[in-house]
Design an enzyme around this catalytic site. Structure first.
Site, mmCIF file in Angstrom:
data_model
loop_
_atom_site.group_PDB
_atom_site.id
_atom_site.type_symbol
_atom_site.label_atom_id
_atom_site.label_comp_id
_atom_site.label_asym_id
_atom_site.label_seq_id
_atom_site.Cartn_x
_atom_site.Cartn_y
_atom_site.Cartn_z
ATOM 1 N N LYS A 256 7.413 4.346 13.880
ATOM 2 C CA LYS A 256 8.015 4.541 15.230
ATOM 3 C C LYS A 256 7.116 5.424 16.350
ATOM 4 O O LYS A 256 7.416 5.708 17.527
ATOM 5 C CB LYS A 256 9.188 5.686 14.883
ATOM 6 C CG LYS A 256 10.437 5.052 14.283
ATOM 7 C CD LYS A 256 11.119 4.126 15.117
ATOM 8 C CE LYS A 256 12.092 3.510 14.474
ATOM 9 N NZ LYS A 256 12.882 2.503 15.301
HETATM 10 N N1 PMP Z 1 12.691 2.514 8.231
HETATM 11 C C1 PMP Z 1 12.792 3.913 8.694
HETATM 12 C C2 PMP Z 1 12.408 4.806 7.661
HETATM 13 C C3 PMP Z 1 12.904 4.095 10.214
HETATM 14 O O1 PMP Z 1 13.124 5.385 10.522
HETATM 15 C C4 PMP Z 1 13.462 2.947 10.816
HETATM 16 C C5 PMP Z 1 13.810 3.080 12.253
HETATM 17 N N2 PMP Z 1 15.076 3.338 12.423
HETATM 18 C C6 PMP Z 1 13.319 1.432 10.330
HETATM 19 C C7 PMP Z 1 12.864 1.526 9.027
HETATM 20 C C8 PMP Z 1 13.501 0.360 10.939
HETATM 21 O O2 PMP Z 1 12.693 -0.062 12.189
HETATM 22 P P1 PMP Z 1 13.362 -0.460 13.585
HETATM 23 O O3 PMP Z 1 14.373 0.458 14.143
HETATM 24 O O4 PMP Z 1 12.678 -1.046 14.327
HETATM 25 O O5 PMP Z 1 14.266 -1.784 13.010
#
Ligand code: PMP
Length: 334
Positions: A44
């Site tokens: 992130k």
């Molecule tokens: N795994 C974790 C631990 C996350 O915090 C996130 C983000 N919400 C994701 C996977 C998924 O990524 P995205 O939001 O880009 O789909």
């Protein structure tokens, strides 16, 4: 002398590492992209940097402003890192299913944390979407990046994650696998890889989503699951399903068992959504020939889950342990 001006300058450029033991019985190569090696400990950091820079450029975020975001922790850390450098305040809204460990990390970076109930629908005034909207509106200089709809989330992956994977595999990858939360990672990375693959190798790269059983992306109704950061009960704008060839549903039990195996067998101490993505990647990889190269993205570190996935008592309380893990002093000395 070699040094970065600021920790936020070290976002991205994460390595690929081969999975060796959990891949037993699989013929092709499976490579993990270790996003926990970003400075804030997760994938992130990438969207945080891009969303803030774009908001500064558009004037939505003004000097001295306050960043308000509903986040399960990782986006908050990324935003807090970048905010620190640039002098913004941060207020984060987390559902109560997010571990206390993760909330304390946000506080450690100097952010304010507001906790909301998990078990209310998105339109409810106490949902984490509604509460963050209200705080952003009522705080002078407030700006809500809104990772669920902000096009700069997927754009950051289109500009960084996708090109890194293509370059590090010398254009040799055949599948990309990622969990879907906001959908930003798979949408941006997948779009880049699809485009370059269409251009260079006839479009052979497949994009595979991983989703908790019960979530809408794999046909569920939004019923609860325990894995954090992935799955949804609604369809966010950051997700473009057209980019994805197939979505594989994975149970909490499978996700957590694999998360533990990644630490023990691969030396990768990563979070539950990583275990989930690897289960999907291996299920997919089983169908592929020996010359295939699967890249699976591991979003975050296992450090935030020590009192959950890596705690035998917590695991046993949900029936996830098969009994062999916890031994008492008596067992050891017997
Ligand atoms: N795994 C974790 C631990 C996350 O915090 C996130 C983000 N919400 C994701 C996977 C998924 O990524 P995205 O939001 O880009 O789909």
């Amino acid at each position: 002398m070699k040094f970065a001006e600021h920790i936020a300058d070290l976002v991205g450029g994460t390595p690929l590492v081969k999975l060796n033991r959990v891949t037993e019985g699989i013929d092709c190569t499976v490579l993990a992209k270790a996003e926990y090696l970003n400075p804030g400990g997760s994938v992130k950091d990438r969207i945080a940097l891009k969303m803030i820079e774009a908001a500064e450029a558009s004037g939505e975020l003004q000097p001295g402003g306050t960043i308000v975001e509903p986040t399960s922790g990782n986006t908050g850390v990324g935003l807090a890192l970048v905010a620190q450098r640039k002098g913004y305040k941060c207020i984060f809204v987390c559902p109560d299913k997010v571990s206390e460990d993760k909330r304390n990390v946000l506080r450690a970076y100097g952010a304010e944390v507001v906790v909301t109930p998990t078990s209310v629908p998105p339109e409810h005034p106490d949902s984490y979407y509604s509460v963050s909207d209200r705080i952003a509106r009522e705080t002078p200089g407030g700006w809500k990046p809104d990772q669920y709809s902000n096009p700069n989330g997927p754009a950051s992956h289109y500009e960084s994650t996708g090109p890194e994977i293509w370059q590090d595999t010398d254009g040799g990858l055949t599948s990309f696998v990622a969990g879907i939360g906001t959908g930003g990672t798979i949408t941006g990375t997948g779009r880049y890889l699809r485009e370059i693959s269409a251009d260079r190798d006839g479009g052979r790269v497949q994009i595979i989503g991983a989703d908790p059983e019960g979530s809408v992306y794999s046909g569920g109704t939004g019923r609860p699951y325990l894995v954090e950061g992935v799955g949804e009960d609604m369809w966010p704008r950051a997700y473009d399903p057209k980019v994805v060839d197939e979505v594989i549903a994975v149970s909490d039990a499978e996700s957590f068992e694999m998360t533990r195996r990644l630490a023990r067998e691969e030396g990768l101490l990563v979070g539950g959504s990583c275990g989930m993505a690897v289960v999907a990647a291996l299920r997919h990889a089983r169908t592929l020939p020996a010359d295939a190269v699967v890249v699976v993205l591991l979003p975050d570190s296992g450090r935030g889950y020590m009192s959950k996935i890596f705690d035998d008592t917590w695991m046993a309380s949900y029936g996830f342990l098969r009994g062999e893990e916890t031994r008492t002093v008596g067992d050891v000395l017997a």
